[in-house]
Design a protein around this motif. Structure first.
Motif, PDB file in Angstrom:
ATOM      1  N   ALA B 246       0.836  -1.212   0.000  1.00  0.00           N
ATOM      2  CA  ALA B 246       0.000   0.000   0.000  1.00  0.00           C
ATOM      3  C   ALA B 246       0.866   1.256   0.000  1.00  0.00           C
ATOM      4  O   ALA B 246       0.579   2.217  -0.710  1.00  0.00           O
ATOM      5  CB  ALA B 246      -0.935  -0.008   1.213  1.00  0.00           C
ATOM      6  N   ASN B 247       1.958   1.226   0.790  1.00  0.00           N
ATOM      7  CA  ASN B 247       2.877   2.368   0.829  1.00  0.00           C
ATOM      8  C   ASN B 247       3.456   2.671  -0.546  1.00  0.00           C
ATOM      9  O   ASN B 247       3.662   3.831  -0.903  1.00  0.00           O
ATOM     10  CB  ASN B 247       4.030   2.113   1.813  1.00  0.00           C
ATOM     11  CG  ASN B 247       3.567   2.262   3.247  1.00  0.00           C
ATOM     12  OD1 ASN B 247       2.529   2.862   3.518  1.00  0.00           O
ATOM     13  ND2 ASN B 247       4.315   1.682   4.173  1.00  0.00           N
ATOM     14  N   MET B 248       3.697   1.607  -1.344  1.00  0.00           N
ATOM     15  CA  MET B 248       4.250   1.807  -2.696  1.00  0.00           C
ATOM     16  C   MET B 248       3.279   2.590  -3.566  1.00  0.00           C
ATOM     17  O   MET B 248       3.681   3.286  -4.493  1.00  0.00           O
ATOM     18  CB  MET B 248       4.516   0.452  -3.376  1.00  0.00           C
ATOM     19  CG  MET B 248       5.615  -0.361  -2.741  1.00  0.00           C
ATOM     20  SD  MET B 248       5.714  -1.974  -3.565  1.00  0.00           S
ATOM     21  CE  MET B 248       6.892  -2.805  -2.496  1.00  0.00           C
ATOM     22  N   ALA B 249       1.977   2.426  -3.276  1.00  0.00           N
ATOM     23  CA  ALA B 249       0.970   3.124  -4.071  1.00  0.00           C
ATOM     24  C   ALA B 249       0.548   4.434  -3.417  1.00  0.00           C
ATOM     25  O   ALA B 249      -0.341   5.121  -3.907  1.00  0.00           O
ATOM     26  CB  ALA B 249      -0.243   2.222  -4.269  1.00  0.00           C
ATOM     27  N   GLY B 250       1.186   4.762  -2.282  1.00  0.00           N
ATOM     28  CA  GLY B 250       0.851   6.005  -1.585  1.00  0.00           C
ATOM     29  C   GLY B 250      -0.439   5.922  -0.788  1.00  0.00           C
ATOM     30  O   GLY B 250      -1.095   6.929  -0.550  1.00  0.00           O
ATOM     31  N   LEU B 251      -0.808   4.706  -0.379  1.00  0.00           N
ATOM     32  CA  LEU B 251      -2.022   4.515   0.425  1.00  0.00           C
ATOM     33  C   LEU B 251      -1.643   4.130   1.850  1.00  0.00           C
ATOM     34  O   LEU B 251      -0.589   3.559   2.094  1.00  0.00           O
ATOM     35  CB  LEU B 251      -2.845   3.353  -0.134  1.00  0.00           C
ATOM     36  CG  LEU B 251      -3.832   3.576  -1.264  1.00  0.00           C
ATOM     37  CD1 LEU B 251      -4.552   2.263  -1.530  1.00  0.00           C
ATOM     38  CD2 LEU B 251      -4.840   4.654  -0.914  1.00  0.00           C
ATOM     39  N   LYS B 252      -2.536   4.429   2.790  1.00  0.00           N
ATOM     40  CA  LYS B 252      -2.357   3.967   4.162  1.00  0.00           C
ATOM     41  C   LYS B 252      -3.531   3.053   4.488  1.00  0.00           C
ATOM     42  O   LYS B 252      -4.671   3.347   4.119  1.00  0.00           O
ATOM     43  CB  LYS B 252      -2.372   5.161   5.104  1.00  0.00           C
ATOM     44  CG  LYS B 252      -1.121   5.293   5.952  1.00  0.00           C
ATOM     45  CD  LYS B 252      -1.038   6.703   6.492  1.00  0.00           C
ATOM     46  CE  LYS B 252      -0.789   6.698   7.980  1.00  0.00           C
ATOM     47  NZ  LYS B 252      -0.815   8.065   8.531  1.00  0.00           N
ATOM     48  N   LEU B 253      -3.258   1.952   5.177  1.00  0.00           N
ATOM     49  CA  LEU B 253      -4.320   1.007   5.531  1.00  0.00           C
ATOM     50  C   LEU B 253      -4.473   0.951   7.047  1.00  0.00           C
ATOM     51  O   LEU B 253      -3.531   1.233   7.783  1.00  0.00           O
ATOM     52  CB  LEU B 253      -3.979  -0.390   5.007  1.00  0.00           C
ATOM     53  CG  LEU B 253      -3.909  -0.559   3.486  1.00  0.00           C
ATOM     54  CD1 LEU B 253      -3.389  -1.944   3.140  1.00  0.00           C
ATOM     55  CD2 LEU B 253      -5.274  -0.337   2.858  1.00  0.00           C
ATOM     56  N   PRO B 254      -5.662   0.562   7.525  1.00  0.00           N
ATOM     57  CA  PRO B 254      -5.861   0.472   8.975  1.00  0.00           C
ATOM     58  C   PRO B 254      -5.356  -0.865   9.515  1.00  0.00           C
ATOM     59  O   PRO B 254      -6.097  -1.607  10.154  1.00  0.00           O
ATOM     60  CB  PRO B 254      -7.379   0.587   9.112  1.00  0.00           C
ATOM     61  CG  PRO B 254      -7.907   0.007   7.854  1.00  0.00           C
ATOM     62  CD  PRO B 254      -6.894   0.285   6.784  1.00  0.00           C
ATOM     63  N   LEU B 255      -4.112  -1.205   9.232  1.00  0.00           N
ATOM     64  CA  LEU B 255      -3.605  -2.531   9.596  1.00  0.00           C
ATOM     65  C   LEU B 255      -2.390  -2.438  10.499  1.00  0.00           C
ATOM     66  O   LEU B 255      -1.620  -1.484  10.421  1.00  0.00           O
ATOM     67  CB  LEU B 255      -3.177  -3.299   8.339  1.00  0.00           C
ATOM     68  CG  LEU B 255      -4.232  -3.639   7.306  1.00  0.00           C
ATOM     69  CD1 LEU B 255      -3.565  -4.309   6.113  1.00  0.00           C
ATOM     70  CD2 LEU B 255      -5.290  -4.554   7.896  1.00  0.00           C
ATOM     71  N   GLU B 256      -2.238  -3.450  11.346  1.00  0.00           N
ATOM     72  CA  GLU B 256      -0.985  -3.653  12.063  1.00  0.00           C
ATOM     73  C   GLU B 256      -0.549  -5.102  11.849  1.00  0.00           C
ATOM     74  O   GLU B 256      -1.353  -6.023  11.978  1.00  0.00           O
ATOM     75  CB  GLU B 256      -1.156  -3.358  13.552  1.00  0.00           C
ATOM     76  CG  GLU B 256      -1.255  -1.867  13.831  1.00  0.00           C
ATOM     77  CD  GLU B 256      -1.098  -1.540  15.314  1.00  0.00           C
ATOM     78  OE1 GLU B 256      -0.287  -0.668  15.634  1.00  0.00           O
ATOM     79  OE2 GLU B 256      -1.777  -2.175  16.142  1.00  0.00           O
ATOM     80  N   SER B 257       0.731  -5.288  11.501  1.00  0.00           N
ATOM     81  CA  SER B 257       1.252  -6.623  11.213  1.00  0.00           C
ATOM     82  C   SER B 257       1.958  -7.182  12.432  1.00  0.00           C
ATOM     83  O   SER B 257       2.864  -6.542  12.968  1.00  0.00           O
ATOM     84  CB  SER B 257       2.216  -6.561  10.032  1.00  0.00           C
ATOM     85  OG  SER B 257       1.529  -6.148   8.876  1.00  0.00           O
ATOM     86  N   LYS B 258       1.531  -8.347  12.862  1.00  0.00           N
ATOM     87  CA  LYS B 258       2.063  -8.924  14.099  1.00  0.00           C
ATOM     88  C   LYS B 258       2.401 -10.395  13.921  1.00  0.00           C
ATOM     89  O   LYS B 258       1.775 -11.066  13.100  1.00  0.00           O
ATOM     90  CB  LYS B 258       1.021  -8.780  15.215  1.00  0.00           C
ATOM     91  CG  LYS B 258       0.746  -7.328  15.542  1.00  0.00           C
ATOM     92  CD  LYS B 258      -0.343  -7.168  16.558  1.00  0.00           C
ATOM     93  CE  LYS B 258      -0.483  -5.673  16.874  1.00  0.00           C
ATOM     94  NZ  LYS B 258      -1.499  -5.413  17.889  1.00  0.00           N
TER      95      LYS B 258
END
Lengths: 91, 417
Positions: B246-258
């Motif tokens: 998403a960062n590559m496309a300039g987007l932010k997502l409501p996610l946390e990776s754990k």
């Protein structure tokens, strides 16, 4: 699993701490003025960086104080620990 | 046309010492341009490509995978399949998947070893009892099979559980979904890969996405380690790495990776013929066909992409397992591993269009994506092909974080997240 150098207590096991998520998200000064998009940005959207991320931690089974940390999320290496209110370190 | 797998093909190949089986999928170099590119060759991504080709008649599809197919969370989960979710939207989504599971081996001509051995969820306190009873009622209203069991019925269904009232968190009851069960996770990826490949999908492994090219608000293609690939539609099914894409496309997502961990024991004779999950003490266990106990632990509470997890999480899970199943006290654990799960604030997935035209996300499955694999692929394919969600995934759009119309399955689902 890793060790965290609490700025108040010294080095302790990570299991003594609680992660508080992304740091430096500023609380809106005038919440009543915010649009739905701005609320979503503040409440839910996260950078979730793979690499060095600034985050908040709480020494919940120790001094119970909050502090900030710069940590590489790709290998869990801690780059810096700094107190609340301080600016993040420049890499 | 691929040769059909059957008892006859097995006998025929036995004569040549099983050395002449045709390849289940090819290893093509990427073409210059595709109609759709799926990023992520796990179960969900391969299923998406399969249904795009099968149901939406698309011919020019690629799946790009940075490692090998099924090597991420598809190969790391504990293979549990169930649909006993509380809310209507989730019930519709997960039961859609369960219905496809029921005919999947036949459809794919690939044995995914789907076994409807039942999933039992335990209650350990009065609030659990009330929540689980409420959930069985909600499930039945949605046409999902569910029954509530008292302590004696739990013991009868799974005799090795310690139902003594003297343990720290005594078993007060449980729910049972008999249609639920397990499947062989690798076979799901391989079966979908074989099926997609047969319909002309290019499965490109060892191909990492390095950037997403946009012109204005439209996608133009992806930069990869195997060069630039032009495409007008990109479906991202990258699980723990969704935010990175998403960062590559300039987007932010409501996610946390754990990190989420699981472990298996040494193989033993059949001892537990169902799946037992416990929300309150966070321990769940089943037995694989090889005889290993398959045990799921919890997530760490910090963001990490390290595919490792903390030792204390495993310790906590095993403490709970031993209290519930004293019979396992001398079992030795063989392997332990971690996968990176992308968790939404409401613990429900996102299967959605985005603000960028031609960019679609299927992410946020968190700790429980495997069970949804066929349904997720089917609905995501529908969303990509029509540029509109199916009615079953309309509620799982990314806009719910702006409108506030969340599908809050935290704690309401059958297991803690």
């Amino acid at each position: 699993m890793f060790l965290i150098n609490c700025p108040f207590c010294g080095e302790r096991e990570q299991s003594e701490f609680k992660a508080g998520g992304e740091a430096h998200i500023v609380r809106p000064k005038q919440p009543t003025e915010l649009s739905d998009d701005e609320w979503a940005e503040y409440l839910f959207m996260r950078k979730n960086i793979k690499g060095v991320q600034f985050e908040r931690w709480n020494h919940i089974h120790g001094c119970r104080k909050w502090f900030n940390m710069a940590r590489d999320t790709s290998n869990d290496q801690i780059k810096a620990v700094y107190k609340m209110g301080e600016k993040p370190p420049v890499k | 046309m691929k040769n059909k797998y059957s008892i006859f093909s097995l006998i025929k190949n036995a004569f040549s010492y099983h050395e002449n089986w045709e390849k289940a999928w090819k290893d093509p170099a990427p073409k210059k341009e595709y109609e759709v590119v799926i990023i992520g060759g796990g179960g969900h991504g391969l299923a998406t490509a399969y249904y795009l080709a099968k149901k939406h008649n698309m011919k020019n599809i690629a799946v790009v995978e940075k490692g090998w197919i099924g090597g991420g969370n598809t190969g790391r989960n504990t293979t549990i399949i169930r649909s006993n979710y509380l809310w209507d939207a989730s019930a519709g989504l997960y039961d859609h998947a369960l219905k496809i599971w029921e005919g999947l081996s036949q459809e794919l001509n690939y044995n995914v070893m789907f076994s409807q051995r039942g999933v039992m969820n335990l209650a350990h306190n009065l609030q659990d009892v009330r929540d689980l009873k409420r959930r069985t009622h909600a499930n039945r209203l949605n046409g999902i099979d569910a029954v509530y069991l008292n302590t004696e019925e739990v013991k009868k269904f799974c005799p090795i559980i310690n139902t003594s009232p003297n343990i720290r968190y005594p078993v007060l009851g449980g729910t049972l979904q008999r249609r639920a069960g397990t499947a062989r996770h690798d076979a799901v990826a391989w079966g979908y890969a074989r099926g997609a490949d047969e319909m002309g999908v290019d499965i490109i492994q060892n191909c990492e996405v390095k950037g997403i090219k946009r012109i204005g608000d439209c996608v133009e293609g992806i930069e990869t380690t195997k060069g630039f690939i032009k495409t007008k539609k990109i479906g991202v099914v990258a699980a723990g790495h969704s935010s990175v894409i998403a960062n590559m496309a300039g987007l932010k997502l409501p996610l946390e990776s754990k990190p989420l961990q699981a472990l298996v024991s040494e193989p033993v004779k059949p001892i537990i013929d169902t799946v037992v999950m416990s929300n309150a003490v966070h321990a769940y266990v089943s037995q694989s066909d090889k005889g290993e106990l398959v045990i799921g632990a919890g997530t760490d509470d910090y963001v990490s992409y390290s595919q490792k997890g903390s030792h204390d999480i495993v310790e906590g899970t095993l403490n709970a397992i031993l209290e519930l199943y004293p019979i396992f006290s001398r079992m030795r654990m063989l392997r332990q591993w971690g996968g990176i799960v992308d968790i939404c604030p409401d613990a429900s997935p996102i299967i959605s269009k985005t603000s960028i035209k031609g960019l679609y996300f299927n992410c946020g499955w968190g700790t429980g994506g495997f069970k949804a694999t066929p349904g997720s692929g089917d609905l995501f394919a529908h969303t990509i092909a029509n540029d509109e969600p199916h009615k079953l995934n309309a509620a799982f759009n990314i806009n719910r974080f702006v409108s506030g119309d969340l599908v809050d399955e935290h704690g309401a689902a059958a297991v803690a997240h």
